[in-house]
Enzyme design. Sequence first.
Site, PDB file in Angstrom:
ATOM      1  N   HIS A  39      49.485  35.680  47.141  1.00 41.91           N
ATOM      2  CA  HIS A  39      49.652  37.005  46.923  1.00 41.91           C
ATOM      3  C   HIS A  39      51.372  37.280  47.453  1.00 41.91           C
ATOM      4  O   HIS A  39      51.258  38.186  47.135  1.00 41.91           O
ATOM      5  CB  HIS A  39      48.645  37.575  48.663  1.00 41.91           C
ATOM      6  CG  HIS A  39      47.090  38.094  48.328  1.00 41.91           C
ATOM      7  ND1 HIS A  39      46.622  37.989  46.723  1.00 41.91           N
ATOM      8  CD2 HIS A  39      46.044  37.141  48.978  1.00 41.91           C
ATOM      9  CE1 HIS A  39      45.331  38.041  47.140  1.00 41.91           C
ATOM     10  NE2 HIS A  39      45.092  38.057  47.861  1.00 41.91           N
ATOM     11  N   LEU A  96      60.706  57.130  39.192  1.00 44.75           N
ATOM     12  CA  LEU A  96      59.769  56.820  38.611  1.00 44.75           C
ATOM     13  C   LEU A  96      59.060  56.744  39.600  1.00 44.75           C
ATOM     14  O   LEU A  96      58.811  57.547  40.883  1.00 44.75           O
ATOM     15  CB  LEU A  96      59.532  54.938  39.470  1.00 44.75           C
ATOM     16  CG  LEU A  96      58.655  54.513  38.786  1.00 44.75           C
ATOM     17  CD1 LEU A  96      57.701  53.884  37.710  1.00 44.75           C
ATOM     18  CD2 LEU A  96      58.597  52.808  39.179  1.00 44.75           C
ATOM     19  N   ARG A 119      36.224  40.471  51.867  1.00 46.58           N
ATOM     20  CA  ARG A 119      37.016  39.270  51.353  1.00 46.58           C
ATOM     21  C   ARG A 119      36.791  38.775  52.233  1.00 46.58           C
ATOM     22  O   ARG A 119      36.409  39.075  53.744  1.00 46.58           O
ATOM     23  CB  ARG A 119      38.013  39.366  50.278  1.00 46.58           C
ATOM     24  CG  ARG A 119      38.303  39.436  49.258  1.00 46.58           C
ATOM     25  CD  ARG A 119      39.219  39.238  48.362  1.00 46.58           C
ATOM     26  NE  ARG A 119      39.585  39.718  46.913  1.00 46.58           N
ATOM     27  CZ  ARG A 119      39.859  39.175  46.229  1.00 46.58           C
ATOM     28  NH1 ARG A 119      41.422  38.956  46.477  1.00 46.58           N
ATOM     29  NH2 ARG A 119      39.616  39.646  44.575  1.00 46.58           N
ATOM     30  N   ASP A 134      46.119  40.730  38.271  1.00 48.01           N
ATOM     31  CA  ASP A 134      44.653  39.771  39.017  1.00 48.01           C
ATOM     32  C   ASP A 134      45.388  38.280  38.939  1.00 48.01           C
ATOM     33  O   ASP A 134      46.430  37.564  38.101  1.00 48.01           O
ATOM     34  CB  ASP A 134      44.013  39.630  38.045  1.00 48.01           C
ATOM     35  CG  ASP A 134      42.404  39.325  38.516  1.00 48.01           C
ATOM     36  OD1 ASP A 134      42.425  39.329  39.080  1.00 48.01           O
ATOM     37  OD2 ASP A 134      41.309  39.581  37.557  1.00 48.01           O
ATOM     38  N   GLY A 135      44.761  37.398  40.069  1.00 48.16           N
ATOM     39  CA  GLY A 135      45.414  36.243  38.927  1.00 48.16           C
ATOM     40  C   GLY A 135      45.077  35.564  40.647  1.00 48.16           C
ATOM     41  O   GLY A 135      46.465  34.196  40.575  1.00 48.16           O
ATOM     42  N   ASN A 136      46.022  36.233  42.137  1.00 48.71           N
ATOM     43  CA  ASN A 136      47.006  35.346  42.592  1.00 48.71           C
ATOM     44  C   ASN A 136      45.755  34.624  44.021  1.00 48.71           C
ATOM     45  O   ASN A 136      46.795  33.137  44.026  1.00 48.71           O
ATOM     46  CB  ASN A 136      46.960  36.545  43.848  1.00 48.71           C
ATOM     47  CG  ASN A 136      48.151  37.509  43.978  1.00 48.71           C
ATOM     48  OD1 ASN A 136      48.682  37.519  42.072  1.00 48.71           O
ATOM     49  ND2 ASN A 136      48.449  38.807  44.271  1.00 48.71           N
ATOM     50  N   TRP A 155      46.416  30.540  41.386  1.00 44.53           N
ATOM     51  CA  TRP A 155      47.477  30.887  41.094  1.00 44.53           C
ATOM     52  C   TRP A 155      47.620  29.764  42.501  1.00 44.53           C
ATOM     53  O   TRP A 155      48.523  29.011  42.681  1.00 44.53           O
ATOM     54  CB  TRP A 155      48.186  31.767  41.120  1.00 44.53           C
ATOM     55  CG  TRP A 155      49.866  31.565  41.629  1.00 44.53           C
ATOM     56  CD1 TRP A 155      51.188  30.654  39.825  1.00 44.53           C
ATOM     57  CD2 TRP A 155      50.867  31.490  42.235  1.00 44.53           C
ATOM     58  NE1 TRP A 155      52.346  30.741  39.769  1.00 44.53           N
ATOM     59  CE2 TRP A 155      52.212  30.740  41.302  1.00 44.53           C
ATOM     60  CE3 TRP A 155      51.157  30.911  43.430  1.00 44.53           C
ATOM     61  CZ2 TRP A 155      53.387  30.792  42.486  1.00 44.53           C
ATOM     62  CZ3 TRP A 155      51.735  30.337  44.400  1.00 44.53           C
ATOM     63  CH2 TRP A 155      52.741  30.597  43.320  1.00 44.53           C
ATOM     64  N   GLU A 159      46.163  51.818  26.143  1.00 49.38           N
ATOM     65  CA  GLU A 159      45.309  51.049  25.108  1.00 49.38           C
ATOM     66  C   GLU A 159      45.953  50.246  25.632  1.00 49.38           C
ATOM     67  O   GLU A 159      46.171  50.160  27.476  1.00 49.38           O
ATOM     68  CB  GLU A 159      47.006  50.480  24.039  1.00 49.38           C
ATOM     69  CG  GLU A 159      47.335  52.113  22.925  1.00 49.38           C
ATOM     70  CD  GLU A 159      46.161  51.829  21.523  1.00 49.38           C
ATOM     71  OE1 GLU A 159      46.088  50.932  22.121  1.00 49.38           O
ATOM     72  OE2 GLU A 159      45.829  52.718  21.298  1.00 49.38           O
ATOM     73  N   SER A 188      37.252  46.584  36.146  1.00 49.70           N
ATOM     74  CA  SER A 188      36.725  46.915  38.180  1.00 49.70           C
ATOM     75  C   SER A 188      36.707  48.263  38.455  1.00 49.70           C
ATOM     76  O   SER A 188      37.873  48.527  39.941  1.00 49.70           O
ATOM     77  CB  SER A 188      37.724  45.750  38.127  1.00 49.70           C
ATOM     78  OG  SER A 188      37.092  44.927  37.432  1.00 49.70           O
ATOM     79  N   SER A 233      40.804  47.198  46.277  1.00 52.92           N
ATOM     80  CA  SER A 233      39.617  48.291  46.040  1.00 52.92           C
ATOM     81  C   SER A 233      39.294  47.997  47.080  1.00 52.92           C
ATOM     82  O   SER A 233      39.132  47.719  47.975  1.00 52.92           O
ATOM     83  CB  SER A 233      39.414  47.334  45.263  1.00 52.92           C
ATOM     84  OG  SER A 233      38.833  45.632  45.233  1.00 52.92           O
ATOM     85  N   THR A 234      38.206  49.361  47.338  1.00 51.78           N
ATOM     86  CA  THR A 234      37.221  49.153  48.327  1.00 51.78           C
ATOM     87  C   THR A 234      36.364  48.278  48.295  1.00 51.78           C
ATOM     88  O   THR A 234      35.831  47.794  49.756  1.00 51.78           O
ATOM     89  CB  THR A 234      36.781  51.010  47.514  1.00 51.78           C
ATOM     90  OG1 THR A 234      36.179  50.996  46.172  1.00 51.78           O
ATOM     91  CG2 THR A 234      37.281  51.787  48.161  1.00 51.78           C
TER      92      THR A 234
HETATM   93  C1  FPP Z   1      43.990  40.135  42.845  1.00 47.81           C
HETATM   94  O1  FPP Z   1      44.349  38.805  42.706  1.00 47.81           O
HETATM   95  C2  FPP Z   1      45.183  40.482  43.212  1.00 47.81           C
HETATM   96  C3  FPP Z   1      44.564  41.371  44.679  1.00 47.81           C
HETATM   97  C4  FPP Z   1      43.039  41.440  45.069  1.00 47.81           C
HETATM   98  C5  FPP Z   1      45.710  42.071  45.785  1.00 47.81           C
HETATM   99  C6  FPP Z   1      47.025  42.742  44.824  1.00 47.81           C
HETATM  100  C7  FPP Z   1      47.593  42.812  45.903  1.00 47.81           C
HETATM  101  C8  FPP Z   1      49.112  42.425  45.833  1.00 47.81           C
HETATM  102  C9  FPP Z   1      49.872  41.789  44.563  1.00 47.81           C
HETATM  103  C10 FPP Z   1      50.208  42.219  47.223  1.00 47.81           C
HETATM  104  C11 FPP Z   1      50.069  43.544  47.971  1.00 47.81           C
HETATM  105  C12 FPP Z   1      50.325  44.541  47.830  1.00 47.81           C
HETATM  106  C13 FPP Z   1      51.362  45.615  48.146  1.00 47.81           C
HETATM  107  C14 FPP Z   1      51.614  46.698  47.139  1.00 47.81           C
HETATM  108  C15 FPP Z   1      51.998  44.761  48.996  1.00 47.81           C
HETATM  109  P1  FPP Z   1      43.630  37.916  43.069  1.00 47.81           P
HETATM  110  O2  FPP Z   1      43.112  37.222  44.588  1.00 47.81           O
HETATM  111  O3  FPP Z   1      41.890  38.243  42.603  1.00 47.81           O
HETATM  112  O4  FPP Z   1      42.945  36.698  42.163  1.00 47.81           O
HETATM  113  P2  FPP Z   1      42.085  35.811  41.738  1.00 47.81           P
HETATM  114  O5  FPP Z   1      40.836  36.477  40.395  1.00 47.81           O
HETATM  115  O6  FPP Z   1      42.410  34.190  40.888  1.00 47.81           O
HETATM  116  O7  FPP Z   1      40.756  35.505  43.177  1.00 47.81           O
END
Ligand code: FPP
Length: 237
Positions: free
Chosen positions: A32, A126, A66, A15-17, A20, A202, A191, A60-61
């Site tokens: 992302h 893995l 978005r 979470d947090g892209n 960021w 944990e 979520s 997620s579904t």
């Molecule tokens: C949450 O950040 C992240 C996501 C919804 C997507 C995660 C996806 C990736 C890291 C890349 C794609 C995956 C692969 C396997 C190539 P957010 O956008 O919800 O962050 P925010 O809460 O700060 O808006």
Amino acid sequence: MSELPLPRHVAIIMDGNGRWAKQHKIQVALGHRKGVETLRAIIRESSDLGIESLTLYAFSTENWRRSPEEVAALMGLLLEYFTSEIDELDEKNVRIRILGDKDGMPEKQRAALYNAEERTKNNTGLNLNIAINYGSRAELARAARALAAKAVKGEIKPEDIDEAALSNELYTKGQPDVDLLIRTSGEMRLSNFLLYQCAYAEFEFPPVLWPDFDLAAYHEALDAFRHRDRRFGGRNS
Ligand code: FPP
């Protein structure tokens, strides 16, 4: 108290892209993209540490809600990732499984996901589970449907439906329950992620945003886990 061994199964909500990207005043798609770099490093480290299963929540579904631009950017990254990384992952003996509804994905992504599973199905390193178009309640409903269908066909009796039978119909079939669940960015929610598999997990909620979650932060979370007192409902003393 003695230290626990490393977790067998680590699950991560990345979470947090978005935040960021905002912090760096760049488009969310670039957040992302930076997140994929983190993901690459965490997968490599988990494989090197000998962790048995790593499950990552990629889409997620609910993420379909978005903006079309953001969904398209995530779909593009997924395709790029599965095309460019598959050789290295296969070489590292990583077995890929997709948790979620692959058939609800656009055609190219769907083909890439099926290919990644097929190509790595005999690998013994893995277990890398990537949750895409995934929701835990949908996973449980799907398992219930599969068991009901078997009962209607007379293959099982209703009284045969126990925890093991249910677990056996989940996408994570055959893998250990989640030992450690990490969610970055300070949010403290599950979520709709691995509700059944996290029964005794944990939890660690590092405050850093996913693109800033480096190997030191990962080791911090793993070390915190090793100092937990796990009782599974019993007593240790
Ligand atoms: C949450 O950040 C992240 C996501 C919804 C997507 C995660 C996806 C990736 C890291 C890349 C794609 C995956 C692969 C396997 C190539 P957010 O956008 O919800 O962050 P925010 O809460 O700060 O808006």
